[in-house]
Design an enzyme around this catalytic site. Structure first.
Site: not given
Ligand code: NAD
Length: 284
Positions: A140, A190, A119, A152
């Site tokens: 994204h 964002n 993000s 995006e």
């Molecule tokens: N939550 C949101 O609203 C949102 C929206 C858009 C983008 N994002 C982006 O998406 C990404 C993930 O966010 P999220 O909210 O899903 O996080 P989250 O913490 O819910 O999930 C991340 C997952 O990745 C796993 N993980 C970590 N390292 C790993 C690896 N090397 N290999 C495989 N799995 C691995 C973790 O075990 C965890 O389950 C981030 O970059 C975040 O900025 C989040």
């Protein structure tokens, strides 16, 4: 190159949603997590969402079974070797993402596309960890990925336009509403939404208005579909603060900095819907 198999790395909030969108669109998907338990948790999340869809008549049991049948789980990055596109959705930490991209580069074919769902981090910086920055894009998705249409599709200075197009077309193929944009802080939504929401929170104190009245003001004065305080509760106060800090660090525009009230809420664990309390209190 035709995209027949997609890898999704990280099956947390976003990764599970992205994998669900892919399998529902008929794409074979390999989901990679760090432990089998976390991978299974990702699959259960998908199963739960799909089952709710069946209950509500949005899809049939057969559709659900077929979708789940397209999902393979693994803890071994090597199992992503056959993927033409890998979408990364791991923790929002640049070093973790760079390490992953460098490892993926060694595993997938030279033509494969690597995408990050970051993000707030620089896609360019992540791409630079590989010798193939021309095959790296941002994709994204928005939370919850199965519900929110926008993706995006982000190009860096080095992204091959054909790769950018292929990622855009793939997002369309899985039923999304993609847009094309460049790798700038906050991309499009964002960059616009975060300072606006920060302004809204500052107005709470400046104008002596309650969260309920501020939300009603934006609902009835501008026809926003959801009030700003309810929206921050939905996004998660911690996620919003983190994204604000990232924008503030890259742009140094005062409006981007998280308002102290939100920082205090995040520290107090008042994170919104997910903790049952933010601006509002939620049952169950
Ligand atoms: N939550 C949101 O609203 C949102 C929206 C858009 C983008 N994002 C982006 O998406 C990404 C993930 O966010 P999220 O909210 O899903 O996080 P989250 O913490 O819910 O999930 C991340 C997952 O990745 C796993 N993980 C970590 N390292 C790993 C690896 N090397 N290999 C495989 N799995 C691995 C973790 O075990 C965890 O389950 C981030 O970059 C975040 O900025 C989040």
């Amino acid at each position: 190159m035709e995209i027949t198999t997609v890898g999704v790395v990280g099956l947390g909030t976003m990764g599970a949603g992205i994998a669900q969108v892919c399998v529902q669109a008929g794409v074979d998907t390999v989901g990679r997590e760090v432990t089998q338990e976390l991978a299974e948790r990702g699959r259960s999340t998908i199963e739960r969402y799909l089952a709710r869809g069946v209950e509500k008549g949005r899809l049939t049991q057969d559709d659900m079974d077929a979708a789940l049948g397209r999902l393979t789980l693994t803890t071994d990055l090597g199992d992503l070797a056959g993927c033409e596109l890998v979408i990364e959705a791991i923790v929002e930490q640049v070093e973790a993402k760079r390490e992953l991209f460098a490892a993926l580069d060694q595993i997938v074919s030279p033509e494969a596309i690597l995408a990050t769902n970051t993000s707030a981090l620089s896609v360019t910086e992540i791409a630079a960890a590989t010798p193939r920055p021309e095959r790296v894009v941002g994709m994204h998705f928005f939370n919850p990925a199965p519900v929110m249409p926008l993706v995006e599709v982000v190009r860096t200075e080095l992204t091959d336009p054909a790769v950018h197009d292929a990622a855009y077309e793939f997002a369309k193929r899985i039923g999304k509403e993609p847009i094309r944009c460049s790798d700038t802080p906050g991309f499009v939504v964002n960059r616009v939404l975060i300072p606006v929401l920060n302004d809204c929170v500052r107005v709470l104190d400046e104008a002596g208005v309650t969260p309920e009245d501020l939300d009603r003001a934006m609902l009835h004065g501008t026809r926003w579909p959801i009030g700003p305080c309810a929206l921050i509760d939905l996004i998660g106060v911690d996620i919003h603060v983190h994204a604000s800090e990232a924008l503030w660090e890259s742009l140094r525009e005062p409006r981007m900095a998280p308002p102290p009230r939100l920082v205090a809420m995040a520290k107090a664990g008042l994170l919104g819907r997910k903790t049952g309390r933010g601006f509002y209190t939620y049952e169950g």
